[in-house]
Design a protein around this motif. Structure first.
Motif, short mmCIF file in Angstrom:
data_model
loop_
_atom_site.label_atom_id
_atom_site.label_comp_id
_atom_site.label_asym_id
_atom_site.label_seq_id
_atom_site.Cartn_x
_atom_site.Cartn_y
_atom_site.Cartn_z
N LYS A 1 0.83 -1.12 0.03
CA LYS A 1 0.04 0.01 0.04
C LYS A 1 0.86 1.34 -0.09
O LYS A 1 2.07 1.26 0.68
CB LYS A 1 -0.89 0.24 1.23
CG LYS A 1 -1.90 -1.15 1.28
CD LYS A 1 -2.94 -0.92 2.32
CE LYS A 1 -4.26 -1.87 1.95
NZ LYS A 1 -5.22 -1.63 2.94
N GLU A 2 0.40 2.50 -0.42
CA GLU A 2 0.97 3.63 -0.33
C GLU A 2 0.47 4.57 0.70
O GLU A 2 -0.72 4.82 0.30
CB GLU A 2 1.03 4.26 -1.62
CG GLU A 2 1.90 3.53 -2.86
CD GLU A 2 2.11 3.67 -4.32
OE1 GLU A 2 1.37 4.82 -4.62
OE2 GLU A 2 2.60 3.09 -5.03
N TYR B 1 -3.45 8.97 5.03
CA TYR B 1 -4.19 8.92 3.75
C TYR B 1 -3.62 7.80 3.01
O TYR B 1 -2.47 7.39 3.30
CB TYR B 1 -3.68 10.15 3.24
CG TYR B 1 -4.45 10.17 1.55
CD1 TYR B 1 -5.48 11.24 1.53
CD2 TYR B 1 -4.19 9.48 0.55
CE1 TYR B 1 -6.04 11.18 0.39
CE2 TYR B 1 -4.85 9.71 -0.40
CZ TYR B 1 -5.86 10.17 -0.80
OH TYR B 1 -6.53 10.35 -1.89
N LYS C 1 -3.63 5.43 -0.12
CA LYS C 1 -3.92 5.68 -1.72
C LYS C 1 -5.27 4.78 -1.96
O LYS C 1 -5.24 3.51 -1.83
CB LYS C 1 -2.88 5.18 -2.56
CG LYS C 1 -2.78 5.35 -3.99
CD LYS C 1 -1.83 5.19 -4.71
CE LYS C 1 -2.00 5.19 -6.22
NZ LYS C 1 -0.81 4.89 -6.99
N GLY C 2 -6.22 5.57 -2.76
CA GLY C 2 -7.37 4.61 -3.02
C GLY C 2 -8.55 4.49 -1.99
O GLY C 2 -9.62 4.28 -2.31
N ASN D 1 -4.68 15.75 2.10
CA ASN D 1 -5.02 15.25 0.77
C ASN D 1 -4.02 15.54 -0.19
O ASN D 1 -4.01 14.87 -1.21
CB ASN D 1 -6.41 16.47 0.45
CG ASN D 1 -7.55 16.12 1.29
OD1 ASN D 1 -7.73 14.78 1.42
ND2 ASN D 1 -8.19 17.04 1.52
N GLY E 1 -2.08 12.39 -0.78
CA GLY E 1 -2.60 11.74 -1.48
C GLY E 1 -2.52 11.85 -3.15
O GLY E 1 -2.16 11.06 -3.87
N ILE E 2 -2.51 13.21 -3.41
CA ILE E 2 -2.24 13.76 -4.85
C ILE E 2 -1.04 13.25 -5.12
O ILE E 2 -0.55 12.70 -6.52
CB ILE E 2 -2.75 14.88 -4.93
CG1 ILE E 2 -4.18 15.42 -4.71
CG2 ILE E 2 -2.16 15.42 -6.38
CD1 ILE E 2 -4.46 16.89 -4.44
N LEU F 1 1.17 10.85 -3.93
CA LEU F 1 1.07 9.31 -4.05
C LEU F 1 0.67 8.89 -5.68
O LEU F 1 0.93 7.84 -6.06
CB LEU F 1 0.34 8.44 -2.97
CG LEU F 1 1.05 8.76 -1.47
CD1 LEU F 1 -0.03 8.25 -0.57
CD2 LEU F 1 2.15 8.10 -1.39
N GLU F 2 -0.54 9.44 -6.03
CA GLU F 2 -0.99 9.45 -7.20
C GLU F 2 0.16 9.50 -8.55
O GLU F 2 0.17 8.96 -9.32
CB GLU F 2 -2.05 10.01 -7.43
CG GLU F 2 -3.40 10.08 -6.87
CD GLU F 2 -4.08 8.51 -6.77
OE1 GLU F 2 -4.15 7.89 -8.14
OE2 GLU F 2 -4.42 8.06 -5.85
N ASN F 3 0.98 10.55 -7.92
CA ASN F 3 1.98 11.02 -9.03
C ASN F 3 3.36 10.67 -8.27
O ASN F 3 4.13 11.59 -8.39
CB ASN F 3 1.80 12.43 -9.40
CG ASN F 3 0.52 12.72 -9.79
OD1 ASN F 3 0.08 12.21 -10.79
ND2 ASN F 3 -0.30 13.58 -9.05
#
Length: 329
Positions: A5-6, A19, A21-22, A316, A319-320, A322-324
């Motif tokens: 998990k991230e 947070y 991811k997902g 938050n 989170g963004i 981790l998406e990138n």
């Protein structure tokens, strides 16, 4: 199913937010650990421990392991992190989480590697450390990747981080140890000096959140404050007005304003031009102090906005990021 998990961690002086991811923000609890002094064992962590602040019997102490946004007690920080990582079942047999942790801008490389160590000991596979105002800006929805200037003021519990960002990084910044906690202390001192009434941290925080004000006459409300009378030693109640809180918090607010001006003075003129056009964003719990945005706006003549969901901006933002993750690497 992804094996590891991230997770993003906003390790704040007042609160810890995690947070995944997902899944979004799964933990939002006070950074407090209650410890038995004799056995050195942790009795409660997070919200449960905060309930005990200022109300514990002799051998139980409620400790906040983070001071001014940095780790003051590594052992207890490890207890705090391990507790939540175990509670969320983030460590599998084959998978260890990738962790992104946020820290204030003025933290030393020694403190950075210490935070890394703690996270690795808690079971993280890879640890990334990012500076808070940058993550807060991303969480506030600002696009910091372009060559335009963005300014954020992130007011947390232990630190106020002020930064001007462009092209995905910090151009000028400053970190002050004046934030939510100091404001609580100033309210306690003001009430003690003026009314000879002693109140606790939690009462001070409630006063600040309910009627705390940074601008004289901005709101008109009052609150009943209970504490111990210093003269008689007995419980006593007073009524405090929002204008009195402005008086108590004036020094802190002015210091923040001065520091904002100083960061602006060091900013390259092209970026200053962008900031005048785009405005300044306030994130963190301090953004909720009534009238603070208006006070800063009056002083610097630039529009000031409160970020949407200021308390969760940093979480938050992780989170963004981790998406990138490719940006971080």
């Amino acid at each position: 199913m992804a094996l590891s998990k991230e997770i993003g961690i906003d390790l704040g002086t007042a609160n810890i937010l995690i947070y995944i991811k997902g899944e979004g923000i799964v933990v939002n609890e006070p950074s407090v650990v209650a410890i038995n002094e004799e056995t050195k064992r942790a009795l409660a962590v997070g919200g449960e421990a905060k309930e005990m602040l200022g109300k514990t019997p002799g051998k139980v102490v409620a400790v906040r392991p983070l001071k001014d946004g940095v780790i003051a007690d590594f052992q207890i920080t490890e207890i705090l992190l391990t507790h939540f990582i175990n509670k969320l079942h983030l460590k599998g047999i084959f998978s260890r989480p990738t962790v992104l942790i946020c820290c204030p801008t003025n933290i030393t490389s020694i403190e950075k590697s210490a935070i890394k160590d703690v996270a690795e000991r808690c079971g993280a596979k890879r640890v990334y450390i990012e500076e808070e105002p940058k993550v807060a800006a991303i969480g506030a929805g600002l696009d910091i990747s372009k060559p335009t200037g963005n300014m954020v003021i992130d007011i947390g519990g232990g630190t106020t981080d002020i930064a001007v960002l462009s092209l995905g990084d910090i151009v000028t910044s400053s970190s002050l140890k004046i934030a939510g906690d100091v404001m609580d202390e100033e309210l306690i001192k003001f009430i003690k000096d003026k009314y000879k009434l002693l109140i606790g941290d939690r009462t001070a925080e409630r006063v600040k959140m309910e009627i705390g004000c940074a601008l004289k006459g901005f709101i008109d409300s009052s609150i009943e404050v209970r504490g111990r009378d210093l003269v008689t030693g007995l419980p006593h109640t007073i009524t405090l007005s929002s204008d009195e809180t402005e008086l108590a918090l004036r020094e802190s607010c002015q210091t923040i304003v001065r520091e904002v001006k100083r960061v602006l003075e060091q900013t390259p003129p092209e970026l200053s031009a962008d900031i005048v056009e785009r405005g300044v964003f306030i994130t963190g719990g301090g953004a909720l102090l009534k009238g603070l945005d208006k006070l800063i706006e009056q002083e610097i003549n630039v529009p000031v906005f409160i970020a949407e969901d200021p308390l969760n901006c940093v979480a938050n933002g992780t989170g963004i990021m981790l998406e990138n993750l490719h940006y971080l690497r």
